[in-house]
Motif scaffolding. Structure first.
Motif, short mmCIF file in Angstrom:
data_model
loop_
_atom_site.label_atom_id
_atom_site.label_comp_id
_atom_site.label_asym_id
_atom_site.label_seq_id
_atom_site.Cartn_x
_atom_site.Cartn_y
_atom_site.Cartn_z
N ASP A 5 0.83 -1.20 0.00
CA ASP A 5 0.00 0.00 0.00
C ASP A 5 0.86 1.25 0.00
OD1 ASP A 5 -2.35 -1.51 0.03
OD2 ASP A 5 -2.54 -1.41 2.20
N GLN A 24 -4.88 3.93 -10.71
CA GLN A 24 -4.67 2.73 -9.92
C GLN A 24 -5.65 1.66 -10.39
OE1 GLN A 24 -4.64 3.38 -5.72
NE2 GLN A 24 -2.87 4.70 -5.82
N ASN A 26 -6.69 -2.24 -9.79
CA ASN A 26 -6.60 -3.32 -8.80
C ASN A 26 -7.09 -4.63 -9.39
OD1 ASN A 26 -6.11 -1.83 -6.03
ND2 ASN A 26 -7.50 -0.57 -7.26
N TRP A 44 -10.01 -2.90 -11.70
CA TRP A 44 -10.95 -2.26 -10.78
C TRP A 44 -10.33 -1.05 -10.09
CZ3 TRP A 44 -15.98 -3.47 -10.69
CH2 TRP A 44 -16.36 -4.65 -11.34
N GLY A 45 -11.15 -0.08 -9.75
CA GLY A 45 -10.68 1.15 -9.13
C GLY A 45 -10.35 1.03 -7.66
N SER A 46 -10.80 -0.04 -7.01
CA SER A 46 -10.52 -0.20 -5.58
C SER A 46 -10.22 -1.66 -5.26
CB SER A 46 -11.71 0.26 -4.72
OG SER A 46 -12.77 -0.67 -4.80
N ARG A 47 -9.55 -1.84 -4.16
CA ARG A 47 -9.25 -3.20 -3.69
C ARG A 47 -10.53 -3.97 -3.41
NH1 ARG A 47 -5.72 -4.77 1.71
NH2 ARG A 47 -6.11 -7.00 1.60
N ASP A 49 -13.54 -3.62 -4.60
CA ASP A 49 -14.25 -4.01 -5.83
C ASP A 49 -13.55 -5.16 -6.53
OD1 ASP A 49 -16.16 -2.05 -5.39
OD2 ASP A 49 -15.27 -0.62 -6.79
N TRP A 68 -4.33 -9.74 -3.57
CA TRP A 68 -4.78 -8.51 -4.18
C TRP A 68 -3.54 -7.71 -4.54
CZ3 TRP A 68 -3.16 -4.10 -1.65
CH2 TRP A 68 -3.56 -2.88 -2.21
N CYS A 70 -2.22 -3.85 -6.75
CA CYS A 70 -2.53 -2.63 -7.50
C CYS A 70 -1.37 -2.37 -8.46
CB CYS A 70 -2.70 -1.47 -6.53
SG CYS A 70 -3.03 0.11 -7.33
#
Length: 120
Positions: A5, A24, A26, A44-47, A49, A68, A70
């Motif tokens: 992160d 970013q 993901n 995906w735009g977020s972890r 999601d 996961w 990014c």
């Protein structure tokens, strides 16, 4: 993954400071030990999601998110005995090597069955 992160956040700040638009992306790997099935997601735009999309694609009640990442590669290694390992890296080779190392901690065997970039 806390270190990852921090790396992703640092890269985003550096890119923005240099005037680049930084996106970013993901991705995640979900796995079902009972059925030995896997699914993945990317772009995906977020972890959250990315993880949910992988679990939804897997559609197994015992599914779990293994990994996961990014803007990095993700890999999954499986052995014939059911051992599994996941890994990530900034190169395909690095992700595959990490996944095989994790799998081989449980079993000598193992082969890469999935490797992809979180950005697609």
């Amino acid at each position: 993954m806390a270190g990852f992160d921090a790396v992703a956040a640092s890269q985003a700040r550096q890119a923005q400071d240099a005037g680049f638009a930084f996106s970013q992306k993901n991705g995640a790997i979900a796995y079902s030990p009972q059925y030995r099935r896997w699914a993945n997601s990317w772009g995906w735009g977020s972890r959250a999601d990315a993880e949910q999309a992988a679990l939804n694609s897997l559609a197994c009640n015992d599914g779990q998110v293994l990994m996961w990442a990014c803007n990095a590669y993700l890999a999954l290694a499986l052995s014939d005995t059911g051992a599994f390992g996941s890994g990530w890296g900034f190169s395909q080779r690095g992700a595959e090597k990490d996944a095989l190392r994790c799998c081989r901690q449980q079993d000598r065997g193992g082969r890469i069955v999935l490797c992809f970039h979180a950005g697609g």
